[in-house]
Design an enzyme around this catalytic site. Sequence first.
Site, PDB file in Angstrom:
ATOM      1  N   ASP A 143       0.815  -1.225   0.000  1.00 24.83           N
ATOM      2  CA  ASP A 143       0.000   0.000   0.000  1.00 24.83           C
ATOM      3  C   ASP A 143       0.847   1.273   0.000  1.00 24.83           C
ATOM      4  O   ASP A 143       0.346   2.344  -0.332  1.00 24.83           O
ATOM      5  CB  ASP A 143      -0.919   0.023   1.229  1.00 24.83           C
ATOM      6  CG  ASP A 143      -1.797  -1.208   1.327  1.00 24.83           C
ATOM      7  OD1 ASP A 143      -2.046  -1.833   0.280  1.00 24.83           O
ATOM      8  OD2 ASP A 143      -2.230  -1.544   2.448  1.00 24.83           O
ATOM      9  N   ARG A 187      -5.903  -0.108   0.563  1.00 26.41           N
ATOM     10  CA  ARG A 187      -6.576   0.289   1.797  1.00 26.41           C
ATOM     11  C   ARG A 187      -6.915   1.782   1.777  1.00 26.41           C
ATOM     12  O   ARG A 187      -7.554   2.218   0.842  1.00 26.41           O
ATOM     13  CB  ARG A 187      -5.744  -0.090   3.007  1.00 26.41           C
ATOM     14  CG  ARG A 187      -6.506  -1.015   3.919  1.00 26.41           C
ATOM     15  CD  ARG A 187      -5.649  -1.663   4.925  1.00 26.41           C
ATOM     16  NE  ARG A 187      -4.855  -0.739   5.681  1.00 26.41           N
ATOM     17  CZ  ARG A 187      -3.804  -1.079   6.405  1.00 26.41           C
ATOM     18  NH1 ARG A 187      -3.445  -2.333   6.444  1.00 26.41           N
ATOM     19  NH2 ARG A 187      -3.135  -0.201   7.093  1.00 26.41           N
TER      20      ARG A 187
END
Length: 364
Positions: A143, A187
């Site tokens: 991420d 995310r």
Amino acid sequence: MPKRMKICINTGGGDAPGLNAVIEAVTMAAYNRQWEVYGIKSGYAGLLNTDEIIHLTPEKVDGIASVGGTILGSTNKGNPFKMPIANAAGEWEERDLSDKVMENFRRLRFDALVAVGGDGSLEIAHRFAEKGMPVVGVPKTIDNDMGGTVITFGFDTAVSIATEAIDRLHSTAKSHDRIMVVEVMGRDAGFIALNSGISGNADAIMIPEIPFDIEKVCDKVMDNELHGRKYGIVVVAEGAIPMGGNVITKGSGEVGRQHVVLGGMAEHVAREISKRTGKDSRSMVLGHLQRGGSPTTFDRLLALRFGAAAVRAIEQGKFDHMVGLHSPDIALVPLGEALGIHKRVQTDGDTVLTARDLGICFGD
Ligand code: F6P
């Protein structure tokens, strides 16, 4: 004569390409100092049940830097400070088993732990450091949302995989005059969507940092149509947020999980585009493909550098710190400081400006 250390390493959180490269570098850097290295299985679980601790040797790690996943296994459940245990009534209760981990660590006479993980696993590492465990952290996540480092390994591989998938979708979208909506991971951070969307020549990119208005995305689709581009590629971060709305989740999932499971935004966006523009639209979720397979050369090298730097940090007694890329060097950053930073896409930064200059719509 310098002390011959006995160190251990674990990998926690979602796997990321490059974890095995860290394990290889830690093992080799320790071996070349005549230290002993042990691999702890499944994050911190292997320090609760110590049956499966592996002695890492050059033979065991030979060539693993190019292999995805982690030979030690990983988990994003099972925080020893809040371990879910079923009570007599069959209900889940959270228990603090951190003292047991400390006891096993001391009983096995480890001098230091290299904890490789994302924000969740390194938060646990920091708490163990506060209890007196000598810990050095190595940040990982596809991420790229962690502070204290310019970039984490795994991110470059994920972006490359997503870009290749988007490239492939162009031809099918074009053949059918369709809108293809691709959902990527990340995310609460839009780095994977932003970088792969720009590189893959997307028409629109939706990221958590810029709430989107679906009407604006549809305007872009129709504007393209007017100018003869009858197909479109829309890249949606799994954590993208509609203006005035919310992320889409699949529920909190399994017991003891550190984060909710995000997913479903691409399907929602594709449905809305079809409904509002009449264009044939399809959605697809890239999911865990983004974490699979060999790390790119960039990730492999970064992970090897992180692993070797973690061993040098142990040698210098720099505990409760993590390694981080501060280009061109690897720096040591206090864990407490790095964990306080949740890195997000800078909405007025160069990458977003580049996308806007290229005519990419963010739905704002
Ligand atoms: O943090 C890495 C990540 O891949 C996120 O991008 C994603 O939301 C999550 O992990 C998925 O977790 P799991 O592998 O548990 O489904």
